[in-house]
Each structure stands twice: as structure tokens, then as C-alpha cells.
Scaffold this motif. Structure first.
Motif, PDB file in Angstrom:
ATOM      1  N   ASN A   9     -27.299 130.664  54.801  1.00  0.00           N
ATOM      2  CA  ASN A   9     -28.457 131.327  55.109  1.00  0.00           C
ATOM      3  C   ASN A   9     -28.464 132.739  54.468  1.00  0.00           C
ATOM      4  O   ASN A   9     -29.152 133.269  53.793  1.00  0.00           O
ATOM      5  CB  ASN A   9     -28.728 131.561  56.680  1.00  0.00           C
ATOM      6  CG  ASN A   9     -29.087 130.285  57.298  1.00  0.00           C
ATOM      7  OD1 ASN A   9     -29.679 129.663  56.759  1.00  0.00           O
ATOM      8  ND2 ASN A   9     -28.497 130.229  58.527  1.00  0.00           N
ATOM      9  N   ILE A  10     -27.052 133.319  54.502  1.00  0.00           N
ATOM     10  CA  ILE A  10     -27.086 134.826  54.134  1.00  0.00           C
ATOM     11  C   ILE A  10     -26.143 134.671  52.916  1.00  0.00           C
ATOM     12  O   ILE A  10     -24.832 134.383  53.121  1.00  0.00           O
ATOM     13  CB  ILE A  10     -26.576 135.664  55.047  1.00  0.00           C
ATOM     14  CG1 ILE A  10     -27.273 135.880  56.427  1.00  0.00           C
ATOM     15  CG2 ILE A  10     -26.225 137.186  54.573  1.00  0.00           C
ATOM     16  CD1 ILE A  10     -26.834 136.440  57.602  1.00  0.00           C
ATOM     17  N   HIS A  11     -26.628 134.961  51.714  1.00  0.00           N
ATOM     18  CA  HIS A  11     -25.741 134.886  50.590  1.00  0.00           C
ATOM     19  C   HIS A  11     -24.517 135.801  50.380  1.00  0.00           C
ATOM     20  O   HIS A  11     -23.599 135.562  49.927  1.00  0.00           O
ATOM     21  CB  HIS A  11     -26.753 135.084  49.192  1.00  0.00           C
ATOM     22  CG  HIS A  11     -26.027 134.939  47.860  1.00  0.00           C
ATOM     23  ND1 HIS A  11     -25.387 134.064  47.332  1.00  0.00           N
ATOM     24  CD2 HIS A  11     -25.421 136.050  47.175  1.00  0.00           C
ATOM     25  CE1 HIS A  11     -24.802 134.183  46.384  1.00  0.00           C
ATOM     26  NE2 HIS A  11     -24.657 135.594  46.089  1.00  0.00           N
ATOM     27  N   GLY A  12     -24.583 137.130  50.877  1.00  0.00           N
ATOM     28  CA  GLY A  12     -23.805 138.092  50.797  1.00  0.00           C
ATOM     29  C   GLY A  12     -22.626 137.917  51.551  1.00  0.00           C
ATOM     30  O   GLY A  12     -21.586 138.574  51.635  1.00  0.00           O
ATOM     31  N   GLN A  13     -22.451 136.726  52.654  1.00  0.00           N
ATOM     32  CA  GLN A  13     -21.197 136.560  53.368  1.00  0.00           C
ATOM     33  C   GLN A  13     -20.318 135.616  52.456  1.00  0.00           C
ATOM     34  O   GLN A  13     -20.783 134.227  52.382  1.00  0.00           O
ATOM     35  CB  GLN A  13     -21.555 135.992  54.730  1.00  0.00           C
ATOM     36  CG  GLN A  13     -22.332 136.811  55.472  1.00  0.00           C
ATOM     37  CD  GLN A  13     -22.668 136.413  56.820  1.00  0.00           C
ATOM     38  OE1 GLN A  13     -22.571 135.008  57.200  1.00  0.00           O
ATOM     39  NE2 GLN A  13     -23.131 137.074  57.796  1.00  0.00           N
ATOM     40  N   ILE A  14     -19.337 136.265  51.921  1.00  0.00           N
ATOM     41  CA  ILE A  14     -18.565 135.250  50.916  1.00  0.00           C
ATOM     42  C   ILE A  14     -17.098 135.434  51.217  1.00  0.00           C
ATOM     43  O   ILE A  14     -16.808 136.580  52.202  1.00  0.00           O
ATOM     44  CB  ILE A  14     -18.772 135.833  49.438  1.00  0.00           C
ATOM     45  CG1 ILE A  14     -18.219 137.336  49.392  1.00  0.00           C
ATOM     46  CG2 ILE A  14     -20.094 135.475  49.013  1.00  0.00           C
ATOM     47  CD1 ILE A  14     -18.384 137.651  47.742  1.00  0.00           C
ATOM     48  N   TYR A  15     -16.070 134.687  50.748  1.00  0.00           N
ATOM     49  CA  TYR A  15     -14.870 134.901  50.906  1.00  0.00           C
ATOM     50  C   TYR A  15     -14.044 134.614  49.743  1.00  0.00           C
ATOM     51  O   TYR A  15     -14.282 133.496  48.975  1.00  0.00           O
ATOM     52  CB  TYR A  15     -14.235 133.731  52.135  1.00  0.00           C
ATOM     53  CG  TYR A  15     -12.974 133.399  52.042  1.00  0.00           C
ATOM     54  CD1 TYR A  15     -11.998 134.555  52.568  1.00  0.00           C
ATOM     55  CD2 TYR A  15     -12.179 132.284  51.724  1.00  0.00           C
ATOM     56  CE1 TYR A  15     -10.683 134.378  52.670  1.00  0.00           C
ATOM     57  CE2 TYR A  15     -10.771 132.051  51.956  1.00  0.00           C
ATOM     58  CZ  TYR A  15     -10.225 133.030  52.295  1.00  0.00           C
ATOM     59  OH  TYR A  15      -8.766 132.869  52.457  1.00  0.00           O
ATOM     60  N   ILE A  16     -13.202 135.432  49.047  1.00  0.00           N
ATOM     61  CA  ILE A  16     -12.409 135.191  48.074  1.00  0.00           C
ATOM     62  C   ILE A  16     -10.891 134.988  48.330  1.00  0.00           C
ATOM     63  O   ILE A  16     -10.165 136.029  48.847  1.00  0.00           O
ATOM     64  CB  ILE A  16     -12.670 136.526  46.954  1.00  0.00           C
ATOM     65  CG1 ILE A  16     -14.140 136.819  46.988  1.00  0.00           C
ATOM     66  CG2 ILE A  16     -11.833 136.235  45.666  1.00  0.00           C
ATOM     67  CD1 ILE A  16     -14.460 137.698  46.146  1.00  0.00           C
ATOM     68  N   PRO A  17     -10.334 133.753  48.336  1.00  0.00           N
ATOM     69  CA  PRO A  17      -8.952 133.627  48.693  1.00  0.00           C
ATOM     70  C   PRO A  17      -7.994 134.465  48.130  1.00  0.00           C
ATOM     71  O   PRO A  17      -6.991 135.053  48.815  1.00  0.00           O
ATOM     72  CB  PRO A  17      -9.037 132.129  48.566  1.00  0.00           C
ATOM     73  CG  PRO A  17     -10.240 131.332  48.458  1.00  0.00           C
ATOM     74  CD  PRO A  17     -11.140 132.618  47.929  1.00  0.00           C
ATOM     75  N   GLU A  18      -7.876 134.500  46.814  1.00  0.00           N
ATOM     76  CA  GLU A  18      -6.835 135.194  45.921  1.00  0.00           C
ATOM     77  C   GLU A  18      -6.912 136.735  46.657  1.00  0.00           C
ATOM     78  O   GLU A  18      -6.023 137.420  46.822  1.00  0.00           O
ATOM     79  CB  GLU A  18      -7.174 135.090  44.617  1.00  0.00           C
ATOM     80  CG  GLU A  18      -7.037 133.676  44.249  1.00  0.00           C
ATOM     81  CD  GLU A  18      -8.444 133.103  43.683  1.00  0.00           C
ATOM     82  OE1 GLU A  18      -9.325 133.397  44.688  1.00  0.00           O
ATOM     83  OE2 GLU A  18      -8.579 132.484  42.821  1.00  0.00           O
ATOM     84  N   VAL A  19      -8.073 137.298  46.679  1.00  0.00           N
ATOM     85  CA  VAL A  19      -8.210 138.838  46.762  1.00  0.00           C
ATOM     86  C   VAL A  19      -7.897 139.001  48.480  1.00  0.00           C
ATOM     87  O   VAL A  19      -7.214 139.918  48.741  1.00  0.00           O
ATOM     88  CB  VAL A  19      -9.707 139.116  46.824  1.00  0.00           C
ATOM     89  CG1 VAL A  19      -9.773 140.772  47.263  1.00  0.00           C
ATOM     90  CG2 VAL A  19     -10.040 139.058  45.061  1.00  0.00           C
ATOM     91  N   ASN A  20      -8.132 138.014  49.208  1.00  0.00           N
ATOM     92  CA  ASN A  20      -8.086 138.242  50.553  1.00  0.00           C
ATOM     93  C   ASN A  20      -6.296 138.284  50.966  1.00  0.00           C
ATOM     94  O   ASN A  20      -5.790 139.133  51.716  1.00  0.00           O
ATOM     95  CB  ASN A  20      -8.488 136.892  51.548  1.00  0.00           C
ATOM     96  CG  ASN A  20      -8.207 136.887  52.953  1.00  0.00           C
ATOM     97  OD1 ASN A  20      -8.482 137.802  53.507  1.00  0.00           O
ATOM     98  ND2 ASN A  20      -7.338 136.033  53.160  1.00  0.00           N
TER      99      ASN A  20
END
Length: 732
Positions: free
Chosen positions: A389-400
Motif C-alpha cells: 500500500n505504501i511505496h516508500g516503505q522499502i528495505y535494502i539488504p546490502e545497505v542494512n
């Protein structure tokens, strides 16, 4: 009577719509506590400790304490309340905020953009800035002409934007370490004999748990965050009120700016040096603008002015009231000021609040890196969308995981929150000062106001921020070097990635092949056609990419339907779906060659499967519209040739209908035969005559980044069995 009933129904609908708007706004304001204000609300944990950790001393009178409180109060009033809430939130880019949103506005309103993709195709995308004044001022024209004439000015502007962006990424390292370590050190109040190593281990465990939760997405853990931050705010406000009345009600007099004058008069140079700790009271204010895309301006303004700002002021006043009676507790005043009966519940809420505050900056880091990647300023990384529903909620494994490693390294290496605070303060103030500089250009060229308003904005807010910046720079040798080093590394990597990418594109533009030449070469080699559709990905928008010419020369065959696809990232958040595709036919109709330019905003999702389906539908519609255009052309030709017979008209229409239907049928049959994807697998190398710096940047750094980043096919989700990679060496 009927008119009266209609008026009543209309009034009822208006009331319902207003009530719905109020509910939505209040709900967003409530949700913003768990996403936006976590970092800002945890600053009372370490502000006074960082401020009084230097050479600033306390005497019998309370001038130093009251002076610091007055500085904190007016800093909160000037920067978050006036600058961000009133002005900066109004500089959104179609609802999106952050450093790149300001840069996006400048790029779309003028030729200030240095990114190659900043202007390509923008004229075809509708603008949503109709509320802005259309009349150009003289100053606006002068500024725009200056940037258009001087190429170096656009480079400087981009470097300033990259500086602000890299500092925000650096905040992603410093915020969790500073917040979590400050909260965990509260254990030593009740367990004074606990060794420092145990405290560091506990902080590391909390940090590992925090980063391990990121893959679940903020939409799952965020439901818990808002109540935690709201409870934390109530604790801050309640304890602040208790301490004010219990220890020193006269602390309210410190809100007068006269105490600032007394403070600097008495403290002198040590008072100026203490500004590096005071600036931490507004750490996290930039998140209000960076996370604007998830909320509305009104909801953020309500949450800050009604809850956050009053509670923070009460917390700082209460702690100052306690310090005025307990000057010996300078380095642990926050936890010492908590009443004994509620210490452990408040400690638990404080620890959870630091986790929430860290979550906010980590999410902001993910969003900024996603924007940089979409605009070609960051190596390709895996982006997981954790919410439908909310596009801005993302996860970037390498950066995390990289952030986690750096956070643990800072905690173990520094341990001292005062040194981390010096680094943190410098990163915070540089980001804010970059925003102020960009706002000067926004006010004068985008809002098209009189330049005097832009100058007043910079003088008021810039002078305050420069005073803090000077104090933070004086502590570079005491930990302030860390954000500068991190920013230098990140900015250099982003600049080299952009430089290498631009050189690669320049090579393709210089070595593209005309379609006629390609077809003549293919005919001489006995070119054959194979069933199916082939999507040829390249960065050029005209001619044939060199890698496809290289393929045809060595293997003279291509599919029945050939589509040259160019993906463009524009300096806008999202591109409407009806304006995303631009289809043209290239070459004779019997060759079935098409070119498609696909435009994406930096918030749009790129998916090869969805793109494949949409492309086939778009081309099918293109063929139908092309048929209608031919029918109109036939009608005009017949009219010019005289009065035709009905049979002549019917035969012409049937002929064009038959051609179009056959082509659409062939398109569907080719789809059933299979879709292949062709991409280049290039090795970019610097020429032998290039300088050492260029060879180092291209052959070593850029090559290293390309090897260790996701390949374009993986980033687009292209199935490996359908991928055709063409290897080439580009000498740039």
C-alpha cells in the motif's frame, strides 16, 4: 421544499467529507510519531551531557544552565518550528521531501540539473506545479542564466546535493549508535559497578536486534512504534513538569533570550564551543521534510506543534531545573532527574524510543539511496518493497547490513558518547545548512519571489546554522572527523559511479549505428528472423546501440518483433502510467521494429514482467491507432482525387484493416513463441592516453563498483533463461 432538502443533503455531504479529512489528518499525525519524530524526541537523553562534557563549567549561580536552556529553547523555535514547519515543508516535490526533492524542483524548473536524465523526456510529463507563479522575476532569470552558462556551477550544485545526501546516510550510522548507547548507559545509574564492556555489549545486542528486524518492514513493526513514542512524549512532558515545580519553578525565566547574552558574556570561548552539543537538540528535524512523502504537511505540523514541541521544551526545562540544584550530576542528569518510583519503566520506554528513533533514520537512509540509485548516482542494489500500500516503505539488504557493521564499529571503537556526539552534531548541521542553501534557489527561482525574501531566509537561518557549524568544525579532531570521512567516501563513490555511467553513455552515443547501415550489413550477411519478441535494452534514444550492431555482425539473426527499450529516470517522484510510454515505429513496416522510451520517477517500481505485459498492450494499441490514422489519410487522398466509388473506399479500408490485424495477430503469436531480453555486458576501460586519475577512477573504482553491484538484468527481475548478454569493451 425540494431546494431546502437538496441544500440539507449537500451540507451533510460537505460535513461528512470534512469529518473524513479531519480523521485522516489526525490518524496521519498519530502515525508520524513512530516514523518521523523518533530521533528528535530522544535528543534529551544526551544534549545536556554533550553540552557540559567540554570545558564549560558551572558556578554558584545558574547563568550557565539557564543560558544553555535558553539556547535550546530558541534553537527549537527557530530551526524545527520556523524553518521546517513553516517554510521548508512547503517546498515539496509533488508531495515528496528531502534533499533530492529540492534538487528535483530546481532541475525541472530550470537547467540547473547536471544529471543527464534530469531533462530527458520531462517535456512529455505533465507538471503538477500549476499553483506556482508563472511570471519570472528579473533575479530568477539572472540566476537561471548563470547556471545555464557556467557548467562548473551545475557541478558545484550537484556536489552540494551529494554532500547533503551523504551526510544523511552518515546519520544512519551515527543516530543508532548515539541514541542506543545513551539509553543503555542509564543502567549505570542503578548499577554503578557495572563494567563499561558490559554496557557496550548490551548496546551491540540492541543494535543487532534493530537491524535484524528491518526485513519485516516498517508496516509490520511500525504499528508498535507510534504508541511507544507517544508514551515517551508523555513521560518527557510529565517528568519535566514534575521537575520544574519540585526543584526550581524559576527556570521558566530562562526562556528569555537575555540569558543567552549573559551566557556568552560569562562563558566566553567555552560557551561557543558548547554549541556543538546544543545543536543535538534539533537532531532529526530534517526527517520531518525527508519523510514528507508518507504524510501530509498538515499532519506533521499538528503533531509537532501540539505534542512534540511542548513536550521537548518541558523536558529540557525540567532537566535544567534539576541541574540547578544538583550540579554534581552533569554527566547523568537525565536519568538522575527521573523520580525513583518510575525509573525502570521510563528506562525501558527510553530504550524502546531509541530503537524507534533509529528506525526512522534507517528508513530515511533507504529512501535516499533508492532515489540516488534511480537517478544513476548510486550502484545498483536490491530494493525490497515491504508494503503493497505504501511505496516508500522499502528495505535494502546490502545497505542494512553495512549500516549495522559500521554502527557496531563506532560503538566498539568510540564508546564515549561525547565523541560520537561531536560527530553527530557536525553531520546534523551540515545537512541543515545544505537545505538552507537550496532553499535560497527554491525561493528565488521556483517560487519566483523577490530575491530579498530569499536573502532574509538565508541570513536568519543560515547565520544561526553557521554559528553552530563553526563550533562543530572546531571539534573535528575530537570525533568530528568521522562524518566528514564517511561523507567524503560516499560522495566520492557516488560521483565516480555517475562519472563512469556518463562516460559509458557518451561512448554509446558516439558509436551508435544507423538503422539503414545495420539492415544493409545484415542483408549482406544473410540475416534471418527467428520466432518471438526481443526487448533490446540500451540507454540511447535514437539509432541502434553498438552492442546490437556487434551482435548482428557476429550472429546475423534477430526476432520477428524487435523492440529497442530505453529506461529513463526523471527528476520527479512518479510518472503517470498514461505518460510513461512513448512508442514509435522505426524502419519499414515489414521489419516490425519499434522503439519504446519508458519513463520512471525515482519512486516508481521497475519490474520486467509488468513492463513486458504493458509493452505488448501498448504496441497493440499503437498498431490500432496507426490503422485509424491510415484510414483518415486514405479518406483525405480519395477526397483529393475526386469523388470515389463506395467500392474503392471499401477496398482501401479493408486493405489497411487486414494489414493491421495481421500485424496484431503476428504480435500475439510472437508473444506465445516467447520473449527474450538482450542487454550489454560491457567492460568500461579508460583509454591508454587518459590521465592517472581517470584510469584510477574508471579502471579500479568504477570497475570494482560494477563487479560488486547488482547487474541490470537482476535489478529489473529479468529471468535468466530468457536473457541474451552481449559482451563488449568500451574504451572511454
Amino acid at each position: 421544499m425540494e431546494e431546502r432538502k437538496m441544500d440539507e443533503v449537500s451540507g451533510s455531504n460537505i460535513r461528512e467529507s470534512r469529518l473524513k479529512l479531519y480523521k485522516t489528518t489526525l490518524l496521519l499525525a498519530y502515525q508520524s510519531f513512530g516514523v518521523v519524530y523518533g530521533d528528535l524526541c530522544t535528543s534529551p537523553l544526551y544534549v545536556y551531557k554533550s553540552t557540559f562534557s567540554g570545558s564549560l563549567q558551572l558556578y554558584e549561580e545558574d547563568h550557565e544552565i539557564f543560558g544553555v536552556l535558553s539556547l535550546v529553547f530558541w534553537t527549537l523555535a527557530i530551526i524545527p518550528l520556523c524553518k521546517y514547519i513553516i517554510f521548508v515543508l512547503g517546498a515539496d516535490d509533488n508531495g515528496e521531501g528531502g534533499t533530492f526533492a529540492l534538487y528535483s524542483l530546481l532541475c525541472r524548473r530550470s537547467k540547473m540539473g547536471f544529471l543527464l536524465s534530469s531533462h530527458m523526456g520531462l517535456e512529455c510529463v505533465s507538471s503538477h506545479d500549476s499553483s506556482l507563479p508563472a511570471r519570472e522575476t528579473r533575479t530568477s532569470l539572472i540566476i537561471k542564466e548563470f547556471f545555464e552558462k557556467h557548467h562548473s556551477s551545475r557541478i558545484v550544485l550537484l556536489l552540494v546535493v551529494l554532500l547533503g545526501t551523504s551526510m544523511v546516510i552518515g546519520d544512519g550510522i551515527l543516530t543508532p549508535t548515539m541514541s542506543v548507547l545513551s539509553a543503555v548507559y542509564g543502567i549505570q545509574i542503578k548499577l554503578p559497578n557495572l563494567h563499561e564492556n558490559y554496557t557496550v555489549v548490551i548496546a551491540c545486542v540492541v543494535l543487532v536486534g534493530l537491524f535484524a528486524l528491518q526485513h519485516y518492514g516498517t508496516h509490520r513493526v511500525g504499528f508498535v512504534f507510534a504508541p511507544i513514542l507517544l508514551a515517551w512524549q508523555l513521560c518527557l512532558g510529565g517528568i519535566g513538569i514534575y521537575n520544574i515545580f519540585h526543584w526550581n519553578p524559576g527556570v521558566i525565566n530562562a526562556l528569555s533570550p537575555h540569558y543567552i547574552y549573559k551566557f556568552f558574556q560569562r562563558a566566553g570561548k567555552s560557551g561557543w564551543s558548547s554549541l556543538g552539543g546544543i545543536i543535538l537538540c534539533v537532531a532529526g528535524a530534517e526527517a520531518m521534510f525527508a519523510d514528507l512523502g508518507h504524510f501530509s504537511k498538515l499532519s506533521l505540523r499538528i503533531a509537532f506543534t501540539v505534542v512534540v514541541y511542548p513536550c521537548l521544551v518541558l523536558a529540557y526545562m525540567g532537566e535544567a531545573a534539576y541541574l540547578s540544584k544538583h550540579k554534581e550530576d552533569l554527566q547523568r542528569s537525565f536519568y538522575k532527574a527521573i523520580p525513583e518510583a518510575i525509573f525502570w519503566p521510563v528506562f525501558l520506554i527510553a530504550t524502546l524510543a531509541t530503537v524507534v528513533g533509529s528506525q526512522a533514520i534507517i528508513s530515511a537512509t533507504f529512501s535516499i539511496i533508492s532515489q540516488c540509485r534511480a537517478l544513476g548516482c548510486f550502484p545498483r542494489v536490491k530494493i525490497v518493497h515491504t508494503s503493497k500500500n505504501i511505496h516508500g516503505q522499502i528495505y535494502i539488504p546490502e545497505v542494512n547490513w553495512l549500516l549495522m557493521v559500521f554502527c557496531l564499529a563506532v560503538v566498539i571503537g568510540f564508546r564515549d558518547t561525547s565523541m560520537i556526539g561531536n560527530a553527530y552534531g557536525l553531520a546534523v548541521i551540515i545537512v541543515m545548512f545544505v537545505t538552507t542553501l537550496l532553499m535560497f534557489l527554491i525561493i528565488s527561482t521556483v517560487w519566483k519571489r523577490n530575491v530579498s525574501w530569499a536573502i532574509i531566509f538565508v541570513l536568519v537561518f543560515g547565520s544561526v546554522e553557521l554559528s553552530y557549524l563553526s563550533a562543530c568544525l572546531a571539534k573535528v579532531h575530537k570525533g568530528g572527523w568521522l562524518p566528514l570521512l564517511v561523507s567524503l567516501v560516499i560522495s566520492s563513490l557516488m560521483s565516480i559511479w555517475r562519472y563512469g555511467t556518463s562516460k559509458k553513455l557518451a561512448y554509446e552515443l558516439d558509436n551508435k549505428v544507423s538503422l539503414d547501415s545495420l539492415l544493409s550489413v545484415g542483408a549482406s550477411l544473410g540475416m534471418t528472423r527467428v520466432p518471438g519478441i526481443c526487448l533490446v535494452y540500451s540507454d540511447i534514444t535514437s539509432g541502434v546501440p553498438p552492442m546490437f550492431a556487434h551482435f548482428i555482425t557476429n550472429f546475423p539473426a534477430f526476432h520477428e518483433i524487435l523492440i529497442f527499450v530505453t529506461l529513463q529516470s526523471l527528476m520527479i517522484p512518479k510518472v503517470p502510467i498514461d505518460e510513461r510510454f512513448h512508442i514509435v515505429r522505426i524502419g519499414p513496416p515489414e521489419f516490425s521494429l519499434f522503439r519504446c522510451i519508458v519513463r520512471y520517477g525515482y519512486k516508481d517500481i521497475k519490474d520486467s514482467h509488468a513492463l513486458e505485459t504493458q509493452l505488448i498492450e501498448i504496441i497493440s494499441g499503437f498498431l490500432k491507432s496507426e490503422r485509424q490514422g491510415k484510414e483518415i489519410a486514405v479518406m483525405d487522398t480519395i477526397r483529393k482525387g475526386g469523388r470515389p466509388t463506395d467500392g474503392r473506399k471499401k477496398v482501401s479500408f479493408q486493405l489497411h484493416n487486414l494489414e493491421a490485424n495481421e500485424e496484431i495477430k503476428g504480435l500475439m503469436e510472437a508473444k506465445e513463441a516467447g520473449v527474450a531480453y538482450m542487454m550489454s555486458n560491457t567492460s568500461v576501460r579508460a583509454n591508454e592516453a587518459s590521465s592517472f586519475v581517470k584510469k584510477f577512477a574508471i579502471n579500479i573504482v568504477y570497475a570494482f563498483l560494477r563487479r560488486n553491484s547488482r547487474c541490470p538484468a537482476t535489478a529489473l527481475g529479468i529471468p535468466h533463461p530468457s536473457l541474451i548478454e552481449v559482451g563488449m569493451v568500451y574504451l572511454v
